[in-house]
Design a protein around this motif. Structure first.
Motif, PDB file in Angstrom:
ATOM      1  N   GLY A 219     -34.688  -7.320   4.010  1.00 35.68           N
ATOM      2  CA  GLY A 219     -33.505  -6.589   3.580  1.00 35.68           C
ATOM      3  C   GLY A 219     -33.083  -5.540   4.590  1.00 35.68           C
ATOM      4  N   GLU A 220     -34.060  -4.868   5.179  1.00 37.33           N
ATOM      5  CA  GLU A 220     -33.761  -3.824   6.159  1.00 37.33           C
ATOM      6  C   GLU A 220     -33.077  -4.422   7.392  1.00 37.33           C
ATOM      7  OE1 GLU A 220     -36.076  -0.384   8.826  1.00 37.33           O
ATOM      8  OE2 GLU A 220     -37.185  -1.559   7.322  1.00 37.33           O
ATOM      9  N   ALA A 221     -33.577  -5.561   7.861  1.00 43.45           N
ATOM     10  CA  ALA A 221     -32.996  -6.195   9.047  1.00 43.45           C
ATOM     11  C   ALA A 221     -31.568  -6.655   8.781  1.00 43.45           C
ATOM     12  CB  ALA A 221     -33.861  -7.374   9.477  1.00 43.45           C
ATOM     13  N   LEU A 222     -31.343  -7.275   7.625  1.00 42.46           N
ATOM     14  CA  LEU A 222     -29.996  -7.741   7.318  1.00 42.46           C
ATOM     15  C   LEU A 222     -29.051  -6.561   7.134  1.00 42.46           C
ATOM     16  CD1 LEU A 222     -28.096 -10.058   6.869  1.00 42.46           C
ATOM     17  CD2 LEU A 222     -28.817 -10.162   4.481  1.00 42.46           C
ATOM     18  N   GLY A 223     -29.535  -5.518   6.443  1.00 45.02           N
ATOM     19  CA  GLY A 223     -28.710  -4.336   6.252  1.00 45.02           C
ATOM     20  C   GLY A 223     -28.330  -3.688   7.569  1.00 45.02           C
ATOM     21  N   LYS A 224     -29.278  -3.629   8.500  1.00 48.56           N
ATOM     22  CA  LYS A 224     -29.020  -3.040   9.811  1.00 48.56           C
ATOM     23  C   LYS A 224     -27.985  -3.851  10.577  1.00 48.56           C
ATOM     24  CE  LYS A 224     -31.449  -1.194  13.864  1.00 48.56           C
ATOM     25  NZ  LYS A 224     -32.771  -0.939  14.478  1.00 48.56           N
ATOM     26  N   ALA A 225     -28.084  -5.172  10.494  1.00 48.73           N
ATOM     27  CA  ALA A 225     -27.104  -6.037  11.167  1.00 48.73           C
ATOM     28  C   ALA A 225     -25.718  -5.867  10.554  1.00 48.73           C
ATOM     29  CB  ALA A 225     -27.545  -7.501  11.079  1.00 48.73           C
ATOM     30  N   LEU A 226     -25.641  -5.817   9.233  1.00 52.06           N
ATOM     31  CA  LEU A 226     -24.349  -5.702   8.551  1.00 52.06           C
ATOM     32  C   LEU A 226     -23.718  -4.329   8.756  1.00 52.06           C
ATOM     33  CD1 LEU A 226     -25.181  -7.555   5.211  1.00 52.06           C
ATOM     34  CD2 LEU A 226     -23.740  -8.382   7.078  1.00 52.06           C
ATOM     35  N   SER A 227     -24.541  -3.308   8.988  1.00 52.67           N
ATOM     36  CA  SER A 227     -23.996  -1.965   9.200  1.00 52.67           C
ATOM     37  C   SER A 227     -23.133  -1.894  10.452  1.00 52.67           C
ATOM     38  CB  SER A 227     -25.138  -0.945   9.301  1.00 52.67           C
ATOM     39  OG  SER A 227     -25.886  -1.143  10.500  1.00 52.67           O
ATOM     40  N   GLN A 228     -23.277  -2.867  11.350  1.00 55.52           N
ATOM     41  CA  GLN A 228     -22.484  -2.909  12.583  1.00 55.52           C
ATOM     42  C   GLN A 228     -21.178  -3.685  12.386  1.00 55.52           C
ATOM     43  OE1 GLN A 228     -25.100  -3.878  16.088  1.00 55.52           O
ATOM     44  NE2 GLN A 228     -26.681  -4.043  14.499  1.00 55.52           N
ATOM     45  N   ARG A 229     -20.908  -4.091  11.151  1.00 59.08           N
ATOM     46  CA  ARG A 229     -19.716  -4.884  10.802  1.00 59.08           C
ATOM     47  C   ARG A 229     -19.511  -6.025  11.813  1.00 59.08           C
ATOM     48  NH1 ARG A 229     -16.760  -3.796   6.785  1.00 59.08           N
ATOM     49  NH2 ARG A 229     -14.970  -4.962   7.591  1.00 59.08           N
ATOM     50  N   PRO A 230     -20.474  -6.945  11.870  1.00 64.30           N
ATOM     51  CA  PRO A 230     -20.382  -8.032  12.856  1.00 64.30           C
ATOM     52  C   PRO A 230     -19.303  -9.041  12.494  1.00 64.30           C
ATOM     53  CG  PRO A 230     -22.175  -8.449  11.351  1.00 64.30           C
ATOM     54  CD  PRO A 230     -21.640  -7.087  10.998  1.00 64.30           C
ATOM     55  N   SER A 231     -18.868  -9.773  13.493  1.00 66.17           N
ATOM     56  CA  SER A 231     -18.018 -10.937  13.244  1.00 66.17           C
ATOM     57  C   SER A 231     -18.926 -12.109  12.899  1.00 66.17           C
ATOM     58  CB  SER A 231     -17.190 -11.257  14.493  1.00 66.17           C
ATOM     59  OG  SER A 231     -18.051 -11.683  15.541  1.00 66.17           O
ATOM     60  N   GLY A 232     -18.323 -13.219  12.486  1.00 72.15           N
ATOM     61  CA  GLY A 232     -19.128 -14.398  12.192  1.00 72.15           C
ATOM     62  C   GLY A 232     -19.901 -14.877  13.399  1.00 72.15           C
ATOM     63  N   ARG A 233     -19.297 -14.743  14.576  1.00 71.16           N
ATOM     64  CA  ARG A 233     -19.956 -15.181  15.809  1.00 71.16           C
ATOM     65  C   ARG A 233     -21.155 -14.301  16.160  1.00 71.16           C
ATOM     66  NH1 ARG A 233     -15.898 -14.615  20.171  1.00 71.16           N
ATOM     67  NH2 ARG A 233     -15.024 -12.997  18.847  1.00 71.16           N
ATOM     68  N   GLU A 234     -21.136 -13.044  15.682  1.00 74.74           N
ATOM     69  CA  GLU A 234     -22.183 -12.089  16.043  1.00 74.74           C
ATOM     70  C   GLU A 234     -23.293 -11.968  14.996  1.00 74.74           C
ATOM     71  OE1 GLU A 234     -19.172  -8.925  18.281  1.00 74.74           O
ATOM     72  OE2 GLU A 234     -19.600  -8.746  16.138  1.00 74.74           O
ATOM     73  N   LEU A 235     -23.038 -12.455  13.772  1.00 76.72           N
ATOM     74  CA  LEU A 235     -23.917 -12.159  12.646  1.00 76.72           C
ATOM     75  C   LEU A 235     -25.382 -12.506  12.916  1.00 76.72           C
ATOM     76  CD1 LEU A 235     -24.384 -11.318   9.700  1.00 76.72           C
ATOM     77  CD2 LEU A 235     -23.833 -13.676   9.031  1.00 76.72           C
ATOM     78  N   VAL A 236     -25.662 -13.756  13.271  1.00 72.68           N
ATOM     79  CA  VAL A 236     -27.051 -14.182  13.409  1.00 72.68           C
ATOM     80  C   VAL A 236     -27.722 -13.476  14.582  1.00 72.68           C
ATOM     81  CG1 VAL A 236     -28.605 -16.141  13.674  1.00 72.68           C
ATOM     82  CG2 VAL A 236     -26.509 -16.407  12.358  1.00 72.68           C
ATOM     83  N   THR A 237     -26.998 -13.326  15.690  1.00 71.38           N
ATOM     84  CA  THR A 237     -27.562 -12.648  16.860  1.00 71.38           C
ATOM     85  C   THR A 237     -27.961 -11.215  16.517  1.00 71.38           C
ATOM     86  OG1 THR A 237     -26.213 -13.989  18.336  1.00 71.38           O
ATOM     87  CG2 THR A 237     -27.131 -11.964  19.238  1.00 71.38           C
ATOM     88  N   LYS A 238     -27.072 -10.509  15.832  1.00 67.88           N
ATOM     89  CA  LYS A 238     -27.373  -9.108  15.461  1.00 67.88           C
ATOM     90  C   LYS A 238     -28.496  -9.050  14.431  1.00 67.88           C
ATOM     91  CE  LYS A 238     -22.962  -6.991  16.697  1.00 67.88           C
ATOM     92  NZ  LYS A 238     -23.565  -6.251  17.825  1.00 67.88           N
ATOM     93  N   PHE A 239     -28.573 -10.042  13.558  1.00 63.02           N
ATOM     94  CA  PHE A 239     -29.666 -10.077  12.586  1.00 63.02           C
ATOM     95  C   PHE A 239     -31.005 -10.259  13.297  1.00 63.02           C
ATOM     96  CE2 PHE A 239     -32.469 -12.845   9.986  1.00 63.02           C
ATOM     97  CZ  PHE A 239     -32.830 -11.900   9.033  1.00 63.02           C
ATOM     98  N   VAL A 240     -31.045 -11.151  14.277  1.00 66.77           N
ATOM     99  CA  VAL A 240     -32.282 -11.384  15.031  1.00 66.77           C
ATOM    100  C   VAL A 240     -32.697 -10.117  15.772  1.00 66.77           C
ATOM    101  CG1 VAL A 240     -33.321 -12.664  16.933  1.00 66.77           C
ATOM    102  CG2 VAL A 240     -31.933 -13.870  15.255  1.00 66.77           C
ATOM    103  N   GLU A 241     -31.738  -9.441  16.402  1.00 62.66           N
ATOM    104  CA  GLU A 241     -32.042  -8.183  17.099  1.00 62.66           C
ATOM    105  C   GLU A 241     -32.605  -7.153  16.126  1.00 62.66           C
ATOM    106  OE1 GLU A 241     -28.321  -7.118  18.770  1.00 62.66           O
ATOM    107  OE2 GLU A 241     -28.411  -8.594  20.415  1.00 62.66           O
ATOM    108  N   ALA A 242     -31.983  -7.062  14.950  1.00 64.11           N
ATOM    109  CA  ALA A 242     -32.436  -6.090  13.950  1.00 64.11           C
ATOM    110  C   ALA A 242     -33.815  -6.463  13.417  1.00 64.11           C
ATOM    111  CB  ALA A 242     -31.428  -6.018  12.799  1.00 64.11           C
TER     112      ALA A 242
END
Length: 789
Positions: A219-242
């Motif tokens: 939950g923390e990783a997904l929340g951190k990724a979503l806090s950056q308001r990603p686009s669809g193209r960025e979502l998974v990449t930012k989730f992996v980074e988080a």
């Protein structure tokens, strides 16, 4: 998220659904319930379900926060609509991704538990909340890698469903059932064992992450990724980074399969190579305010679309020299709330390979007045354009906010696409162009000097390509004349099919008007992927009921297609040089103005593989062998579809059942036992003594009664995803076999391997009825159960 032209129709449906629900509520035709986090509008007749779904929705909302610390908007609006005109089993559930969930049902039946033929309604609410939890915190939903959106919502929806079962129990729903097992984690874990599709892989990746690092870290990783308001193209990449950041484990990224890590563009366009000059016939080049304006439209709007999960793409080409894009203009109107949303939409400049050169942003506030149609010219940072390029405008619309894009259908050919970078590229469903224009300026002095001459040269070059361009256009509304028109209906079918599979618009000459749009879409497909045709086998409906005409007859009976129906089989090449794919189609004809004309076309035989060296008559033999081996005469790729056995199979099965029942009543238990399916529990493991004792007790209850009626339970097609009667069959056979029939009989157990009979015993005073099952094993029918009064 977007498949062919359906995307535009889908969002239009969302908008209509929202408006309709709002109108009903305001007029008093529906009632409203409010909870802690949910508000439900519903027809009074469905009040019990509305109350239950309100309680389930409130609990699910809190579960997302409690289990994963994912926040959701509130209140969530659930709109339940009754649409009986769509059939009593109709059900559709979807979300706008922001705050609204829409549920349409044809009757109360889809709201029953899954065991009784209803949908997975508890899970459905939890699933849609999963979409909202993610979508509502993204800048743009389009571009999410295949499988991720549905797979992640499926995982969270399954976990929350099981959590609610522990918390609320079965009785929370008007039709109590174990939704943990049927719709929650119980079902999900079974799917992990059998499915390898992108959605299941995406769901399994979250399961593995939670199992290794715990629910809080996920939950923390997904929340951190979503806090950056990603686009669809960025979502998974930012989730992996988080995920790597919150776990401190660089290896965490290996839990995300490569195939869902990066977006993959799905290309379904007739002309993916846009470096062909004739594609730009119809382009107008005009000077305005010292800039060169490129446009296709005539300034008159002929319609509009809002594209959920997609964008409006247009191809352009530039004159010779170096040119910069400096502005984009389009004709649109905002819909939704009174005030425009506080967000931007995107304008993409892409090269000929559909790779993004640059993304520009513009605010929704440019369209301050809701419903006002206007041209909006948006200046962009000067950017050099290649010779051929795309302009894509994406509004990230929902049911409650968006901008309609106008289109002009008075164009010679279409230069427009339904498109989103890193996601998909498809043709529009008809010949029209989005009303999108772009403005260029010379990028250097040399181009500036020759700009007027270069523009005239391009216009002249494109005009010379007129005939080539128009030859590629299919317009279903234009009449195509075939003279002489065939008198023989079989010849009509033959000429139609020959033109059809070559992508030749001549096929439209043989088709009724109401089918032309659909056939035109198929012609585009065949133009892209021409089929190698071996042979037509035309079998008209006739009394002999050979293999092909039997299939044709069943199609006529079920679909009520018209006066004549032909079965047609065709073979085409596969990706393996030594193999041919074979399909069997139907072509229905009706008499119109003295001519036989095609009124329906479709495929109902699933593809089989035959050696490429097979001659036409040998291909027919392969088809017949397949039917005899599996009993399959019909097929639907759209989910789980069940069909009755062939007529001769039913006759043979009935003969065996009558024989076994006569042995059973005569007490010939050894013979009966030899004719019972070995996987059935009634066989009592082959213990004749125990079996005889059991059957003696059963026969005693039918003493003096005779078999007076034995008829097939169903002798016509059944076409429904998990129909009620097969759910009953499935449950009964599971009890008889002690295992699911798919384990006992194989994955094709539904296709004519199970014959059902209604048996009736009577002594003139009382009547007892049973449902009996016969299973086909190889060439032999075996009975699966016996009368158990």
């Amino acid at each position: 998220m977007v498949v062919r032209w359906v995307a535009s129709a889908l969002l239009s449906g969302l908008i209509v659904g929202f408006a309709f629900g709002f109108e009903q509520q305001m007029s008093g035709q529906t009632e409203t319930l409010s909870g802690k986090h949910f508000r439900v509008s519903y027809p009074k007749s469905l009040q019990a379900y509305a109350k239950a779904l309100l309680q389930i929705g409130d609990a699910a909302w809190e579960a997302y926060r409690e289990l994963y610390n994912l926040t959701l908007p509130e209140p969530i609006e659930l709109q339940i609509q009754l649409v009986p005109e769509k059939g009593e089993k109709f059900a559709r559930l979807w979300t706008d991704g922001q705050r609204f969930i829409f549920l349409e049902v044809g009757s109360e039946k889809p709201l029953f538990s899954p065991e009784k033929g209803g949908a997975h309604n508890v899970y459905g609410i939890c699933h849609e909340l999963g979409h909202i939890a993610i979508y509502s915190r993204m800048s743009q939903t389009a571009g999410i890698p295949e499988g991720v959106a549905e797979g992640w919502a499926h995982y969270f929806g399954s976990v929350i469903t099981s959590h609610l079962f522990e918390k609320l129990g079965a009785e929370v729903y008007p039709d109590p059932h174990n939704y943990h097992e049927t719709s929650g984690l119980g079902r999900l874990l079974r799917q992990f064992e059998t499915s390898k599709d992108p959605e299941t892989l995406a769901a399994k990746s979250l399961y593995e992450i939670e199992r290794k690092y715990g629910r809080q870290k996920l939950g923390e990783a997904l929340g951190k990724a979503l806090s950056q308001r990603p686009s669809g193209r960025e979502l998974v990449t930012k989730f992996v980074e988080a995920l790597v950041a919150v776990t401190g484990d660089p290896e965490a990224k290996t839990l995300i399969p490569e195939q869902i890590l990066k977006p993959k563009v799905r290309v379904d366009t007739e002309f993916p190579d846009i470096k062909q000059k004739w594609l730009y016939y119809g382009l107008k080049l005009e000077w305005q305010d010292g800039l060169l304006r490129l446009r296709y439209d005539d300034g008159e709007k002929d319609g509009q679309w809002s594209l959920g999960g997609s964008g409006h793409g247009v191809i352009f080409c530039k004159p010779q020299g170096k040119w910069q894009l400096v502005a984009v203009e389009f004709y649109g109107a905002r819909y939704g709330e009174l005030q425009p949303p506080d967000e931007d939409f995107s304008i993409f400049l892409c090269d000929a390979d559909f790779k993004v050169i640059r993304e520009f942003k513009a605010p929704y506030s440019l369209f301050a007045q809701r419903g006002e149609w206007k041209w909006e010219r948006i200046a962009v940072e000067p950017t050099e354009v290649p010779e051929f390029f795309y302009i894509v405008i994406a509004f990230n619309p929902t049911a409650t906010k968006g901008i309609y894009m106008a289109y002009d259908s008075d164009v010679p050919i279409s230069h427009s696409r339904i498109a989103f970078p890193d996601s998909h590229l498809t043709d529009t469903e008809k010949v029209y162009d989005w009303m999108v224009r772009c403005y260029l300026k010379p990028a250097d002095e040399e181009t500036a000097k020759r700009s007027a001459e270069a523009a005239r040269q391009l216009e002249s070059e494109l005009e010379a390509l007129r005939e080539q361009a128009l030859a590629h256009v299919i317009r279903p509304d234009e009449e195509i004349i075939v003279e002489p028109y065939p008198d023989d209906p079989a010849e009509v079918v033959r000429q139609f099919m020959n033109a059809f599979v070559k992508g030749d618009e001549k096929a439209l000459a043989f088709v009724v008007k109401e089918m032309r749009e659909r056939i035109a879409q198929s012609l585009k497909f065949y133009r892209r992927e021409p089929q190698r045709f071996l042979h037509f086998k035309l079998a008209q409906l006739n009394p002999e009921h050979d293999f092909f005409s039997r299939m044709a007859k069943r199609v006529v009976e079920v679909r009520k297609l018209g006066e004549l129906c032909f079965a047609v089989w065709r073979a085409f090449t596969s990706d393996k040089p030594n193999i041919l794919h074979v399909n069997t189609d139907f072509v229905a004809l009706r008499r119109e103005n003295g001519r036989w004309i095609v009124s329906a076309y479709g495929t109902w035989w699933y593809t089989i593989d035959v050696p490429a060296s097979a001659k036409p008559e040998e291909v027919e033999r392969y088809l017949l062998e397949q039917v005899r081996a599996t009993g399959i005469t019909d097929y639907s790729a759209m989910g789980r579809t069940c069909y009755a056995p062939l007529p001769e199979d039913l006759a043979e099965a009935e003969k065996i059942v009558r024989q076994v029942l006569s042995w059973w009543q005569a007490g010939r238990d050894k013979d009966v036992l030899s004719a019972i399916h070995p996987k059935s529990k009634t066989a009592v493991g082959g213990d004749l003594k125990k079996f005889a004792e059991t059957q003696k007790q059963a026969r005693a209850k039918l003493k003096g009664m005779k078999l007076v009626r034995l008829v097939p339970h169903r002798d016509s097609i059944v076409q429904s995803e998990q129909p009620e009667e097969f759910r009953f069959v499935e449950q009964t056979l599971t009890e008889l076999f002690g295992a699911h029939p798919e384990k006992a009989l194989g994955e094709n157990w539904l296709y004519a391997r199970v014959a059902l009979f209604n048996a009736e015993f009577s002594d003139g005073k009382r009547t007892v009825r049973f449902r009996l099952f016969a299973i086909k094993e190889g060439n032999r029918w075996l009975i699966a159960n016996l009368p158990m009064p």
